[in-house]
Write an enzyme that holds these catalytic residues in place. Sequence first.
Site, PDB file in Angstrom:
ATOM      1  N   CYS A 178       0.792  -1.164   0.054  1.00 19.87           N
ATOM      2  CA  CYS A 178       0.078   0.005  -0.097  1.00 19.87           C
ATOM      3  C   CYS A 178       0.744   1.267   0.031  1.00 19.87           C
ATOM      4  O   CYS A 178       0.526   2.179  -0.665  1.00 19.87           O
ATOM      5  CB  CYS A 178      -0.933  -0.126   1.119  1.00 19.87           C
ATOM      6  SG  CYS A 178      -0.057  -0.379   2.787  1.00 19.87           S
ATOM      7  N   HIS A 211      -2.971   6.330   4.703  1.00 20.09           N
ATOM      8  CA  HIS A 211      -1.769   6.506   4.855  1.00 20.09           C
ATOM      9  C   HIS A 211      -1.142   8.060   4.409  1.00 20.09           C
ATOM     10  O   HIS A 211      -2.063   8.567   3.633  1.00 20.09           O
ATOM     11  CB  HIS A 211      -0.866   5.684   4.207  1.00 20.09           C
ATOM     12  CG  HIS A 211      -0.989   4.108   4.642  1.00 20.09           C
ATOM     13  ND1 HIS A 211      -1.694   3.796   5.936  1.00 20.09           N
ATOM     14  CD2 HIS A 211      -0.462   3.056   4.314  1.00 20.09           C
ATOM     15  CE1 HIS A 211      -1.404   2.435   6.276  1.00 20.09           C
ATOM     16  NE2 HIS A 211      -0.607   2.161   4.960  1.00 20.09           N
TER      17      HIS A 211
END
Length: 369
Positions: free
Chosen positions: A164, A277
């Site tokens: 990711c 994130h």
Amino acid sequence: MAHSLATLRPHPQPLLLKPRSSTIAMSHSPTGPSLAVVGVTGAVGREFLSVLSDRSFPYRSIRLLASHRSAGKHLTFDGKDHVIEELKEQSFDGVDIALFSAGGSVSKEYGPIAVEKGCVVVDNSSAFRMVEGVPLVIPEVNPEAVEGIRVGSGKGALIANPNCSTIICLMAVTPLHRRAKVKRMVVSTYQAASGAGAAAMEELELQTREVLEGKPPTCNIFKQQYAFNLFSHNAPVLPNGYNEEEMKMVKETRKIWNDPDVKLTATCIRVPVMRAHAESVNIQFENPLDEETAKEILKKSPGVVVIDDRESNLFPTPLEVSYKDDVAVGRIRQDVSQDDNHGLDLFVCGDQIRKGAALNAVQIAELLL
């Protein structure tokens, strides 16, 4: 009792982000591929279904697969009730595309079985990312990596979804790399609970309540308090002092860009954010690139939105990109430690479950149609 897909996540109003790119115009279709979702009860597995629905991905049938603990439960998808099936070898009979997000050990056991049965596997784990011959793909970055792989050819294949943090970083940096060629990157990540799965998200919520009530926090997923705290990423630390998450970014970037010489160092931190994130990225280029040109390049890049309002001090935040498809980029500025416009600093945010996992996998599947 059936659980509606709509209950799996809220749908906040979009903020400053571009409309999604063009999507396939059908959903249930007698001529579409047969799908399987492996790990459907996990955070990414549930998001697979959400993305398939949002993008009207065409399919003629779908199998929802999980462990024996979840087998027999009901789940509503695309207006129909589905029974979750236990993952077995025969689960892939007649399946064209399988989306895997059930952990590396499950992928290693069942991925090759699915391929043997003629299925194209898009795997979200780290099991096959660095295996030679297995494409590691971000559709906006290196779609050419899956050339020759097509659904319905009768030939199975493995395709790996990158980590990711790698996806979110390279969505922002690759358009600039194409213009000025990246020589070196220094990345610091601020990673959400979702990267450790649904149980970690639940533990963060539980710990927050406990700490506010003056109770000791429950630490089942992480070894230390997560709420109101941050710490070095919980991946194992390697002999070189980097943890596995940091080295994934190094190795995966080189493979995706097909550039073994690009230099990258990363420090990955777990922060008490639910599902998106953030990353601070410092870039050194071989060729000069000024910040205004960089902004214009990024504004024209698919899957990227620029949020860079210096006057109002408004830049990307994890909250703002949660449940969104686009990666947001801001704090775009010349690196004053480098001469002649050879360096830039960026701040990047992206939804870890969506573009960092499920959306990227479904976009790969779209390339195969």
